[in-house]
Motif scaffolding. Structure first.
Motif, PDB file in Angstrom:
ATOM      1  N   LEU A   1     -60.411   8.087  33.451  1.00 12.35           N
ATOM      2  CA  LEU A   1     -61.514   7.641  32.519  1.00 12.35           C
ATOM      3  C   LEU A   1     -61.273   7.764  31.129  1.00 12.35           C
ATOM      4  N   ARG A   2     -60.752   8.811  30.800  1.00 13.28           N
ATOM      5  CA  ARG A   2     -60.498   9.087  29.546  1.00 13.28           C
ATOM      6  C   ARG A   2     -59.499   7.937  28.638  1.00 13.28           C
ATOM      7  N   SER A   3     -58.663   7.639  29.717  1.00 13.86           N
ATOM      8  CA  SER A   3     -57.457   6.426  29.341  1.00 13.86           C
ATOM      9  C   SER A   3     -57.311   5.675  30.344  1.00 13.86           C
ATOM     10  N   PRO A   4     -57.838   4.539  30.477  1.00 13.49           N
ATOM     11  CA  PRO A   4     -57.579   3.663  31.884  1.00 13.49           C
ATOM     12  C   PRO A   4     -56.234   3.194  32.143  1.00 13.49           C
ATOM     13  N   LYS A   5     -55.636   4.333  32.317  1.00 12.09           N
ATOM     14  CA  LYS A   5     -54.287   4.207  32.965  1.00 12.09           C
ATOM     15  C   LYS A   5     -53.800   5.294  33.649  1.00 12.09           C
TER      16      LYS A   5
ATOM     17  N   TYR B   1     -64.205   6.447  46.715  1.00 14.10           N
ATOM     18  CA  TYR B   1     -65.244   7.237  46.742  1.00 14.10           C
ATOM     19  C   TYR B   1     -66.038   7.274  45.452  1.00 14.10           C
ATOM     20  N   TYR B   2     -65.472   7.398  44.289  1.00 11.47           N
ATOM     21  CA  TYR B   2     -66.277   7.279  42.977  1.00 11.47           C
ATOM     22  C   TYR B   2     -66.275   5.900  42.665  1.00 11.47           C
ATOM     23  N   GLN B   3     -65.984   4.768  43.272  1.00 14.76           N
ATOM     24  CA  GLN B   3     -66.393   3.693  43.150  1.00 14.76           C
ATOM     25  C   GLN B   3     -65.497   3.033  41.874  1.00 14.76           C
ATOM     26  N   LEU B   4     -64.391   3.543  41.680  1.00 12.75           N
ATOM     27  CA  LEU B   4     -63.709   3.081  40.408  1.00 12.75           C
ATOM     28  C   LEU B   4     -62.875   2.078  40.772  1.00 12.75           C
ATOM     29  N   ASP B   5     -63.164   0.931  40.872  1.00 12.79           N
ATOM     30  CA  ASP B   5     -62.569  -0.329  41.322  1.00 12.79           C
ATOM     31  C   ASP B   5     -61.276  -0.682  40.290  1.00 12.79           C
ATOM     32  N   ALA B   6     -61.656  -0.298  39.021  1.00 11.87           N
ATOM     33  CA  ALA B   6     -60.474  -0.526  38.234  1.00 11.87           C
ATOM     34  C   ALA B   6     -59.167   0.333  38.565  1.00 11.87           C
ATOM     35  N   MET B   7     -59.403   1.571  39.208  1.00 15.67           N
ATOM     36  CA  MET B   7     -58.543   2.292  39.505  1.00 15.67           C
ATOM     37  C   MET B   7     -57.883   2.122  40.742  1.00 15.67           C
TER      38      MET B   7
END
Length: 97
Positions: A67-71, A90-96
């Motif tokens: 979340l701090r640095s999308p990598k 679970y956190y619904q972070l599709d980009a992750m």
């Protein structure tokens, strides 16, 4: 005075304490973390007043760093990758994912 999006948030994730900003946690508006700061998901607070999340606190450090640095760092451990994928879902972070 800090604006609302710059507010510090104390989290207790599976017994491990983390501190970050509200803007970091709401970076992805469609995520479960962002929903925790809307009226749709009532917060659960621990006895210190920290927002409690019943998940693996050690894995959450990867989520928070994303979340701090999308990598994500290069991770070759397939078991860890599988666990992180479950957390990202679970956190619904599709980009992750």
């Amino acid at each position: 005075m800090l604006q609302d999006h710059q507010t510090l948030v104390r989290l207790n994730v599976g017994g491990i304490c983390h501190t970050t900003s509200k803007s970091t946690l709401t970076r992805y508006p469609e995520s479960h973390l962002a929903a925790m700061f809307s009226r749709s998901v009532p917060p659960i607070l621990d006895d210190t007043g920290a927002l409690f999340i019943d998940r693996d606190g050690q894995l959450f450090q990867y989520v928070l760093n994303f979340l701090r640095s999308p990598k994500l760092p290069l991770i070759t451990d397939t078991k860890l990758l599988d666990q992180l994928s479950i957390e990202a879902e679970y956190y619904q972070l599709d980009a992750m994912v």
